[in-house]
Enzyme design. Structure first.
Site, PDB file in Angstrom:
ATOM      1  N   LYS A   1      -1.770  -2.169   0.320  1.00  0.00           N
ATOM      2  CA  LYS A   1      -1.934  -2.416  -1.108  1.00  0.00           C
ATOM      3  C   LYS A   1      -2.870  -1.383  -1.738  1.00  0.00           C
ATOM      4  O   LYS A   1      -2.680  -0.982  -2.896  1.00  0.00           O
ATOM      5  CB  LYS A   1      -2.479  -3.831  -1.343  1.00  0.00           C
ATOM      6  CG  LYS A   1      -2.628  -4.202  -2.828  1.00  0.00           C
ATOM      7  CD  LYS A   1      -1.317  -4.156  -3.591  1.00  0.00           C
ATOM      8  CE  LYS A   1      -1.496  -4.411  -5.087  1.00  0.00           C
ATOM      9  NZ  LYS A   1      -1.804  -5.819  -5.403  1.00  0.00           N
ATOM     10  N   LYS A  20     -11.283  -3.788 -10.003  1.00  0.00           N
ATOM     11  CA  LYS A  20     -11.721  -4.343  -8.710  1.00  0.00           C
ATOM     12  C   LYS A  20     -10.945  -3.710  -7.561  1.00  0.00           C
ATOM     13  O   LYS A  20     -11.524  -3.300  -6.540  1.00  0.00           O
ATOM     14  CB  LYS A  20     -11.536  -5.860  -8.725  1.00  0.00           C
ATOM     15  CG  LYS A  20     -11.807  -6.563  -7.397  1.00  0.00           C
ATOM     16  CD  LYS A  20     -10.517  -6.817  -6.595  1.00  0.00           C
ATOM     17  CE  LYS A  20      -9.589  -7.774  -7.299  1.00  0.00           C
ATOM     18  NZ  LYS A  20      -8.382  -8.073  -6.482  1.00  0.00           N
TER      19      LYS A  20
END
Length: 293
Positions: free
Chosen positions: A173, A241
């Site tokens: 990811k 984030k």
């Protein structure tokens, strides 16, 4: 064949559609989220409410979490009221939050101590992919038991790949987010260039999205930018984030990522200007502001 009881924690932009798809596929789903009101429509559609994480964990055979930040993951997995302490032996615990690879490895280690099967399985595809059940799901964890949970993944996504052991899903990811970060800058610059040149950006998209410049962000988020639609399919604050996690991981590997760091700096400026709860396509607003100065 009886479908396993699924416990699902987190019914935000992505989680709500994922639960809905599981319900429509016939899975019994228990849900918990910090704000019950966010789950009310799912309860009306057949989901069952659990008052806390511990109760949900005790009931479920498969526990799925998709929350906001690594700190939220730690909160729901650890401690006497957390998933790892309360899940039944042999249960599958699947974190689909985009989180730290190191945290995924830690959860896997602790899960094994309690005879639980842990997987990190972050997703890509945004709100549209979640609604359509066409998410890309990047999985890290043990290969031995993976096939048993593939049917659950396939309800939520159409591209499900076991990337390797614990943490591999999160590392994959990070690759995804790194590619998106620089690509998003290119998409925004292309659209603002078209406008500055006096072109119709929608007509420009008809040409460039089918050529070498084509990308998911160009085809799906480009039109939203042009229409000044900055509703979140994925929040700016969550993308920041993710980029921070990717930068930290790259630093550990002593890998330079100048494009990623530039993208993060621009999104930091957008957030400071009040855009943290916009969708990631809102970077267009920042570029347009710079172009008008």
């Amino acid at each position: 064949m009886t479908k396993p009881i699924i416990g699902f924690i987190g019914t935000g932009v992505m989680g709500k559609s994922m639960v809905r798809n599981l319900l429509q596929a016939g899975y019994p789903v228990n849900v918990f989220t910090r704000t019950r009101e966010k789950a009310e429509d799912l309860l009306n559609e057949g989901a069952e409410w659990q008052d806390n994480v511990a109760e949900l964990a005790k009931e479920a055979e498969v526990i799925i979490t998709i929350v906001g930040y690594p700190s939220d993951v730690e909160e729901v997995y650890y401690g006497e009221s957390g998933i790892l302490h309360n899940a039944r032996e042999g249960a599958y615990v699947i974190d689909m939050t985009t989180s730290s690879p190191q945290l995924a490895e830690e959860i896997d280690k602790k899960a094994k101590e309690k005879n639980l099967h842990a997987y990190d399985a972050p997703v890509s595809g945004g709100d549209t992919g979640a609604k359509q059940g066409k998410l890309t799901i990047m999985v890290g964890g043990e290969a031995e038991h993976f096939e048993k949970i593939v049917p659950v993944f396939e309800v939520m996504g159409q591209n499900v790949v076991l990337q390797g052991p614990a943490g591999a899903g999160q590392h994959t990811k990070m690759c995804n987010q790194i590619a998106i970060a620089s690509n998003m800058m290119g998409v925004v610059e292309a659209i603002t260039y078209a406008e500055k040149a006096g072109l119709d950006p929608k007509t420009v998209l008809q040409s460039i999205e089918f050529g070498a410049a084509g990308s998911w962000s160009l085809s799906n988020l480009g039109p939203r930018m042009i229409d000044d639609n900055f509703d979140p399919g994925f929040y700016v604050k969550h993308f920041i984030k993710d980029m921070e996690i990717a930068i930290q991981s790259a630093d550990r590997m002593e890998l330079p990522v100048p494009g990623l760091k530039l993208a993060k700096s621009l999104y930091d400026e957008l957030s400071k200007a009040g855009g943290s709860n916009d969708g990631t396509q809102a970077l267009y607003k920042y570029y347009k502001m710079m172009a008008e100065q």
